[in-house]
Design a protein around this motif. Structure first.
Motif, PDB file in Angstrom:
ATOM      1  N   TRP A  27       0.839  -1.203   0.000  1.00 53.74           N
ATOM      2  CA  TRP A  27       0.000   0.000   0.000  1.00 53.74           C
ATOM      3  C   TRP A  27       0.876   1.256   0.000  1.00 53.74           C
ATOM      4  O   TRP A  27       0.607   2.204  -0.752  1.00 53.74           O
ATOM      5  N   TYR A  62      -4.359   8.524   8.313  1.00 53.71           N
ATOM      6  CA  TYR A  62      -5.110   7.378   7.801  1.00 53.71           C
ATOM      7  C   TYR A  62      -4.641   6.119   8.515  1.00 53.71           C
ATOM      8  O   TYR A  62      -3.463   5.967   8.805  1.00 53.71           O
ATOM      9  N   ARG A  63      -5.577   5.215   8.756  1.00 52.94           N
ATOM     10  CA  ARG A  63      -5.243   3.893   9.276  1.00 52.94           C
ATOM     11  C   ARG A  63      -5.263   2.931   8.093  1.00 52.94           C
ATOM     12  O   ARG A  63      -6.242   2.877   7.340  1.00 52.94           O
ATOM     13  N   ILE A  64      -4.180   2.195   7.917  1.00 49.22           N
ATOM     14  CA  ILE A  64      -4.101   1.214   6.833  1.00 49.22           C
ATOM     15  C   ILE A  64      -4.571  -0.128   7.386  1.00 49.22           C
ATOM     16  O   ILE A  64      -4.099  -0.576   8.430  1.00 49.22           O
ATOM     17  N   TRP A 109      -6.084  -1.132   2.389  1.00 49.56           N
ATOM     18  CA  TRP A 109      -6.673   0.139   2.031  1.00 49.56           C
ATOM     19  C   TRP A 109      -6.507   1.117   3.183  1.00 49.56           C
ATOM     20  O   TRP A 109      -6.153   0.728   4.284  1.00 49.56           O
ATOM     21  N   ALA A 110      -6.768   2.388   2.886  1.00 45.19           N
ATOM     22  CA  ALA A 110      -6.634   3.454   3.885  1.00 45.19           C
ATOM     23  C   ALA A 110      -8.009   3.936   4.320  1.00 45.19           C
ATOM     24  O   ALA A 110      -8.897   4.140   3.491  1.00 45.19           O
TER      25      ALA A 110
END
Length: 117
Positions: A27, A62-64, A109-110
């Motif tokens: 990512w 953002y949290r991945i 994903w973020a």
């Protein structure tokens, strides 16, 4: 005007077998390739759950995550059918003995970290 895709639109298809560490790396690579300056704030790839880490992108956090997220077409062979024989049959246009369906598969994903003030 900014033509880069929003970070929440970046999806890295990484299997469950490859794990969260690889998902996080892929990512990050894809986000950088799209032109985003990403700073890793923390990593949680060794922790339980689907979180890979937290990143900062141009002042937004953002949290991945890595979990089942994207659709994948899957062929199911009828009992007793050999996978190579099925592949050969399909390559010549026959799909006898193969049932096609959809299932969710893993991706990274973020998600924006939105804090209420």
């Amino acid at each position: 005007m900014d033509n880069r895709p929003d970070p929440i639109e970046i999806i890295a298809g990484v299997s469950e077998v490859d794990g969260k560490h690889r998902a996080f790396e892929v990512w990050l690579y894809k986000a950088n390739k799209e032109g985003w300056a990403v700073t890793v704030e923390s990593s949680s790839v060794d922790q339980p759950g689907d979180g890979c880490g937290v990143v900062d992108i141009e002042g937004l956090r953002y949290r991945i995550r890595h979990a089942k997220r994207v659709r994948q077409r899957v062929g199911i062979l009828s009992a007793g059918q050999h996978p190579i024989a099925a592949a050969v049959s399909q390559s010549v246009g026959s799909s006898d003995g193969i049932t096609w369906t959809w299932e969710f598969t893993h991706a990274a994903w973020a998600e924006p970290m939105i804090e209420d003030h």
